[in-house]
Design a protein around this motif. Structure first.
Motif, mmCIF file in Angstrom:
data_model
loop_
_atom_site.group_PDB
_atom_site.id
_atom_site.type_symbol
_atom_site.label_atom_id
_atom_site.label_comp_id
_atom_site.label_asym_id
_atom_site.label_seq_id
_atom_site.Cartn_x
_atom_site.Cartn_y
_atom_site.Cartn_z
ATOM 1 N N VAL A 72 0.866 -1.178 0.000
ATOM 2 C CA VAL A 72 0.000 0.000 0.000
ATOM 3 C C VAL A 72 0.904 1.230 0.000
ATOM 4 N N GLU A 73 0.317 2.390 -0.294
ATOM 5 C CA GLU A 73 1.137 3.591 -0.474
ATOM 6 C C GLU A 73 0.947 4.646 0.606
ATOM 7 N N THR A 74 -0.049 4.494 1.483
ATOM 8 C CA THR A 74 -0.337 5.533 2.467
ATOM 9 C C THR A 74 -0.597 4.921 3.833
ATOM 10 N N VAL A 90 6.000 -6.128 8.653
ATOM 11 C CA VAL A 90 5.502 -4.863 8.106
ATOM 12 C C VAL A 90 6.726 -3.987 7.855
ATOM 13 N N LEU A 91 6.947 -3.647 6.597
ATOM 14 C CA LEU A 91 8.076 -2.810 6.182
ATOM 15 C C LEU A 91 7.526 -1.430 5.844
ATOM 16 N N ILE A 92 7.976 -0.413 6.565
ATOM 17 C CA ILE A 92 7.325 0.895 6.535
ATOM 18 C C ILE A 92 8.316 1.980 6.133
ATOM 19 N N GLY A 101 5.818 7.557 8.703
ATOM 20 C CA GLY A 101 5.761 6.143 9.008
ATOM 21 C C GLY A 101 6.064 5.837 10.462
ATOM 22 N N LEU A 102 6.694 6.772 11.168
ATOM 23 C CA LEU A 102 6.961 6.580 12.588
ATOM 24 C C LEU A 102 5.677 6.394 13.377
ATOM 25 N N ARG A 117 7.867 -8.901 12.816
ATOM 26 C CA ARG A 117 8.918 -7.927 12.516
ATOM 27 C C ARG A 117 8.275 -6.622 12.087
ATOM 28 N N ILE A 118 8.707 -5.530 12.711
ATOM 29 C CA ILE A 118 8.346 -4.178 12.279
ATOM 30 C C ILE A 118 9.649 -3.537 11.814
ATOM 31 N N VAL A 119 9.722 -3.210 10.541
ATOM 32 C CA VAL A 119 10.980 -2.744 9.958
ATOM 33 C C VAL A 119 10.759 -1.393 9.283
ATOM 34 N N ALA A 120 11.642 -0.455 9.564
ATOM 35 C CA ALA A 120 11.598 0.865 8.937
ATOM 36 C C ALA A 120 12.531 0.886 7.738
ATOM 37 N N ILE A 121 12.174 1.686 6.731
ATOM 38 C CA ILE A 121 13.021 1.871 5.560
ATOM 39 C C ILE A 121 13.022 3.344 5.189
#
Length: 260
Positions: A72-74, A90-92, A101-102, A117-121
């Motif tokens: 998804v984009e938003t 979830v890659l955010i 995204g925070l 897993r919650i992963v930030a990019i």
């Protein structure tokens, strides 16, 4: 911005950013079987990413490593999706059209049944500690690759026999192989779509209001291309408050000629 309802499920906040067709409802990007040779069990992933170029790199990694991916984009679309879908990962992306995204990372980290897993990019390394403090299990700095990011993404170590660097080269994800040649290795359709989306946004009646978001988006595009010159030029244009410079930068970077 997403928020938590009393039953701890995610509910969407107000929609403030532009939506693409993909944001009307998430659709699977890939449905590949688990590939032997990886010490990784099958996973499902939700990718929250507004850049088609960055999403394409993640799709290639997921396809090769047997991860079933939806995108998804938003933030609003992610919140709607997470009401019924429980992905393992979830890659955010941290810079999204309708917020940070925070906020989604914090909301997911507080759930009693949080994702595995919650992963930030992001294309901005200075966001690493902020993302981890918000509750992310890992942070990926664009451009993504299997050799550098697969373990952080999944939480599992690939088998020693898996030559991830060779897989990156085969998939066109090796930044060193792309450096020095403009747009080399990038999906030209994805890059063109990203650049045209930002040009339409900046060229609209409220273009100047979107300058900060567009600049942040283009810095990330530059990092995904391993093109630090492009990223620095975008950053400089935003610092000067110069949308015309961003427009010229995008026009110069857009792939030329027929793309089919």
């Amino acid at each position: 911005m997403p928020h938590l309802s009393p039953d701890r499920s995610l509910t969407p906040g107000p929609q403030t950013g532009p939506l693409s067709a993909a944001s009307n409802g998430p659709a699977p990007m890939t449905d590949e079987p688990f590939i032997p040779g990886f010490a990784i069990p099958p996973h499902t992933m939700l990718l929250v990413e507004d850049s088609r170029l960055a999403a394409e790199a993640v799709r290639l990694i997921c396809r090769r490593s047997g991860i079933r991916l939806r995108r998804v984009e938003t933030l609003a679309s992610a919140a709607l999706h997470l009401k019924t879908y429980r992905p393992d990962i979830v890659l955010i992306d941290l810079g999204l059209p309708d917020g940070s995204g925070l906020d989604l990372i914090r909301a997911l980290a507080q759930l009693s049944e949080r994702p595995e897993r919650i992963v930030a990019i992001s294309g901005h390394d200075e966001m690493r500690e902020v993302a981890l403090d918000a509750g992310a299990d890992a942070f990926l700095l664009k451009p993504v690759s299997m050799a550098q990011h697969l373990r952080a993404l999944t939480g599992y170590a690939p088998l020693p026999s898996a030559d991830l660097a060779a897989m990156d080269r085969a998939l066109g994800l090796c930044a060193q192989a792309r450096s020095g040649q403009r747009n080399a290795g990038a999906d030209p359709l994805a890059l063109r779509d990203d650049l045209r989306k930002m040009r339409a946004l900046l060229g609209g009646p409220e273009g100047r209001r979107h300058l900060q978001y567009a600049g942040q988006f283009l810095v990330s595009v530059g990092r995904a291309l391993a093109d630090e010159g492009f990223a620095e030029a975008a950053q400089s244009a935003v610092a000067r408050g110069d949308p015309a410079a961003l427009m010229a930068l995008m026009e110069e970077q857009e792939p030329a000629g027929p793309l089919i």
